[in-house]
Motif scaffolding. Structure first.
Motif, PDB file in Angstrom:
ATOM      1  N   UNK A   1       0.823  -1.207   0.000  1.00 24.42           N
ATOM      2  CA  UNK A   1       0.000   0.000   0.000  1.00 24.42           C
ATOM      3  C   UNK A   1       0.858   1.260   0.000  1.00 24.42           C
ATOM      4  N   UNK A   2       1.986   1.211   0.697  1.00 26.73           N
ATOM      5  CA  UNK A   2       2.897   2.361   0.699  1.00 26.73           C
ATOM      6  C   UNK A   2       3.435   2.620  -0.704  1.00 26.73           C
ATOM      7  N   UNK A   3       3.784   1.554  -1.411  1.00 22.63           N
ATOM      8  CA  UNK A   3       4.290   1.708  -2.775  1.00 22.63           C
ATOM      9  C   UNK A   3       3.224   2.312  -3.687  1.00 22.63           C
ATOM     10  N   UNK A   4       1.985   1.871  -3.536  1.00 22.16           N
ATOM     11  CA  UNK A   4       0.896   2.416  -4.361  1.00 22.16           C
ATOM     12  C   UNK A   4       0.694   3.901  -4.074  1.00 22.16           C
ATOM     13  N   UNK A   5       0.735   4.282  -2.807  1.00 22.27           N
ATOM     14  CA  UNK A   5       0.559   5.692  -2.440  1.00 22.27           C
ATOM     15  C   UNK A   5       1.708   6.541  -2.973  1.00 22.27           C
ATOM     16  N   UNK A   6       2.933   6.013  -2.931  1.00 21.83           N
ATOM     17  CA  UNK A   6       4.070   6.762  -3.466  1.00 21.83           C
ATOM     18  C   UNK A   6       3.965   6.930  -4.977  1.00 21.83           C
ATOM     19  N   UNK A   7       3.495   5.926  -5.658  1.00 25.52           N
ATOM     20  CA  UNK A   7       3.305   6.043  -7.102  1.00 25.52           C
ATOM     21  C   UNK A   7       2.228   7.065  -7.438  1.00 25.52           C
ATOM     22  N   UNK A   8       1.162   7.094  -6.668  1.00 28.78           N
ATOM     23  CA  UNK A   8       0.120   8.102  -6.892  1.00 28.78           C
ATOM     24  C   UNK A   8       0.655   9.506  -6.662  1.00 28.78           C
ATOM     25  N   UNK A   9       1.544   9.654  -5.669  1.00 28.78           N
ATOM     26  CA  UNK A   9       2.152  10.963  -5.428  1.00 28.78           C
ATOM     27  C   UNK A   9       3.011  11.385  -6.613  1.00 28.78           C
ATOM     28  N   UNK A  10       3.774  10.461  -7.184  1.00 30.95           N
ATOM     29  CA  UNK A  10       4.587  10.807  -8.353  1.00 30.95           C
ATOM     30  C   UNK A  10       3.719  11.186  -9.542  1.00 30.95           C
ATOM     31  N   UNK A  11       2.612  10.472  -9.707  1.00 29.47           N
ATOM     32  CA  UNK A  11       1.745  10.739 -10.860  1.00 29.47           C
ATOM     33  C   UNK A  11       1.040  12.084 -10.743  1.00 29.47           C
ATOM     34  N   UNK A  12       0.691  12.484  -9.526  1.00 26.71           N
ATOM     35  CA  UNK A  12      -0.056  13.733  -9.317  1.00 26.71           C
ATOM     36  C   UNK A  12       0.800  14.820  -8.695  1.00 26.71           C
ATOM     37  N   UNK A  13       2.116  14.731  -8.856  1.00 28.59           N
ATOM     38  CA  UNK A  13       3.010  15.683  -8.188  1.00 28.59           C
ATOM     39  C   UNK A  13       2.785  17.114  -8.663  1.00 28.59           C
ATOM     40  N   UNK A  14       2.513  17.293  -9.934  1.00 26.14           N
ATOM     41  CA  UNK A  14       2.403  18.642 -10.482  1.00 26.14           C
ATOM     42  C   UNK A  14       1.047  19.292 -10.223  1.00 26.14           C
ATOM     43  N   UNK A  15       0.141  18.572  -9.586  1.00 26.64           N
ATOM     44  CA  UNK A  15      -1.182  19.124  -9.321  1.00 26.64           C
ATOM     45  C   UNK A  15      -1.355  19.585  -7.879  1.00 26.64           C
ATOM     46  N   UNK A  16      -0.288  19.583  -7.097  1.00 29.75           N
ATOM     47  CA  UNK A  16      -0.316  20.086  -5.728  1.00 29.75           C
ATOM     48  C   UNK A  16       0.797  21.115  -5.592  1.00 29.75           C
TER      49      UNK A  16
ATOM     50  N   UNK B   1      12.028  13.075  -8.885  1.00 31.90           N
ATOM     51  CA  UNK B   1      10.892  13.795  -9.456  1.00 31.90           C
ATOM     52  C   UNK B   1      11.139  15.296  -9.351  1.00 31.90           C
ATOM     53  N   UNK B   2      11.011  16.000 -10.456  1.00 35.93           N
ATOM     54  CA  UNK B   2      11.141  17.445 -10.502  1.00 35.93           C
ATOM     55  C   UNK B   2       9.742  18.066 -10.478  1.00 35.93           C
ATOM     56  N   UNK B   3       9.441  18.783  -9.402  1.00 37.00           N
ATOM     57  CA  UNK B   3       8.102  19.343  -9.244  1.00 37.00           C
ATOM     58  C   UNK B   3       7.927  20.575 -10.132  1.00 37.00           C
ATOM     59  N   UNK B   4       6.823  20.611 -10.831  1.00 32.73           N
ATOM     60  CA  UNK B   4       6.477  21.742 -11.695  1.00 32.73           C
ATOM     61  C   UNK B   4       4.973  21.954 -11.575  1.00 32.73           C
ATOM     62  N   UNK B   5       4.590  22.885 -10.745  1.00 33.69           N
ATOM     63  CA  UNK B   5       3.169  23.084 -10.442  1.00 33.69           C
ATOM     64  C   UNK B   5       2.424  23.500 -11.698  1.00 33.69           C
ATOM     65  N   UNK B   6       1.362  22.774 -12.006  1.00 33.03           N
ATOM     66  CA  UNK B   6       0.644  22.981 -13.259  1.00 33.03           C
ATOM     67  C   UNK B   6      -0.460  24.014 -13.155  1.00 33.03           C
ATOM     68  N   UNK B   7      -0.847  24.448 -11.942  1.00 35.44           N
ATOM     69  CA  UNK B   7      -1.967  25.366 -11.801  1.00 35.44           C
ATOM     70  C   UNK B   7      -1.717  26.723 -12.452  1.00 35.44           C
ATOM     71  N   UNK B   8      -0.550  27.356 -12.284  1.00 34.89           N
ATOM     72  CA  UNK B   8      -0.345  28.633 -12.987  1.00 34.89           C
ATOM     73  C   UNK B   8      -0.449  28.499 -14.496  1.00 34.89           C
ATOM     74  N   UNK B   9       0.001  27.384 -15.046  1.00 35.02           N
ATOM     75  CA  UNK B   9      -0.110  27.185 -16.491  1.00 35.02           C
ATOM     76  C   UNK B   9      -1.566  27.054 -16.913  1.00 35.02           C
ATOM     77  N   UNK B  10      -2.381  26.429 -16.068  1.00 30.91           N
ATOM     78  CA  UNK B  10      -3.799  26.322 -16.381  1.00 30.91           C
ATOM     79  C   UNK B  10      -4.450  27.704 -16.433  1.00 30.91           C
TER      80      UNK B  10
END
Length: 249
Positions: free
Chosen positions: A53-68, A225-234
């Protein structure tokens, strides 16, 4: 030049359809046999479930990193990959040995042997049956053109280089059903039971699953993972769209 063949309808009725039906029935029967052979007293290890479960949560964090926001991402990243108490950090010397765990637990070794036998024996008998009764037939034709690289995969048992690649031999049809019925089994037996034979063969190469290696690999993936927040681009894209709409009117 490749030759066009006229397929006999008797081959469809006595080779193609029976072979497909038998493969489906054998897959369903093998699932229930392996379920009956499974040890009822064995319960899943809570530690392995937690680490998965920890691995799944970490993968979800990587997938949605730019949306937080960046601050939230750094806090979550530290929660998983901190060198002191991170969930993905495995201290040296605490890595488990799945081979030693299997040999120390006879029930686990017996279950693995039963799973392997439930896969090997039916497929060996089925292949011998197909090779004896249905070898040498041209059973079907793919409705789109293919390159010559597919000849060895689709025309196993037929040594004719002049036949078009889109024709499928009976032996190749057996292999296509063997490795391609996962979607049908997911409808019949459920999504959690839709493990195909390719995954089972990959699992036979090892004696067990080592979650500590997956934790370390996921920690390395999260660290790069290089964080790049996507909200300003939106907001910028929305502004550009609004300006275009206003200019059109």
């Amino acid at each position: 030049m490749a030759e066009d063949l006229v397929l006999d309808t008797a081959i469809r009725d006595w080779v193609l359809i029976p072979l497909s039906v038998v493969m489906v029935l054998i897959g369903v029967l093998r699932y229930f046999v392996s379920k009956l052979m499974r040890s009822s007293s064995q319960s899943p290890d809570p530690k392995i479930i937690k680490e998965g479960q920890v691995i799944v949560r970490a993968r979800n964090l990587r997938a949605a990193a730019n949306f937080i926001p960046a601050k939230s991402f750094r806090a979550r990243k530290a929660y998983f990959s901190n060198e002191e108490n991170g969930l993905l950090f495995v201290p040296k010397g605490q890595a488990s040995n799945p081979q030693a765990q299997m040999f120390s637990d006879p029930n686990m070794a017996m279950d693995m042997m039963k799973k392997n036998l439930s896969m090997i024996i039916p497929q060996t008998l089925t292949f011998a049956w197909v090779n004896f009764f249905f070898s040498g037939f041209v059973a079907a034709k793919i409705p789109f053109p293919l390159t010559q690289r597919f000849r060895s995969m689709l025309q196993n048992g037929i040594d004719l280089s002049t036949v078009d690649v889109s024709y499928v031999s009976s032996r190749s049809w057996y292999f296509l059903n063997l490795f391609g019925l996962r979607g049908l089994f997911s409808l019949i037996l459920g999504e959690e039971n839709a493990m195909d034979d390719t995954q089972k063969m990959m699992q036979m190469g090892g004696f067990g699953f080592d979650p500590t290696k997956s934790l370390g690999a996921e920690k390395d993936n999260l660290d790069i993972v290089q964080h790049d927040w996507a909200l300003p681009k939106f907001e910028q894209r929305a502004e550009e769209v609004l300006r275009k709409r206003i200019a059109e009117h």
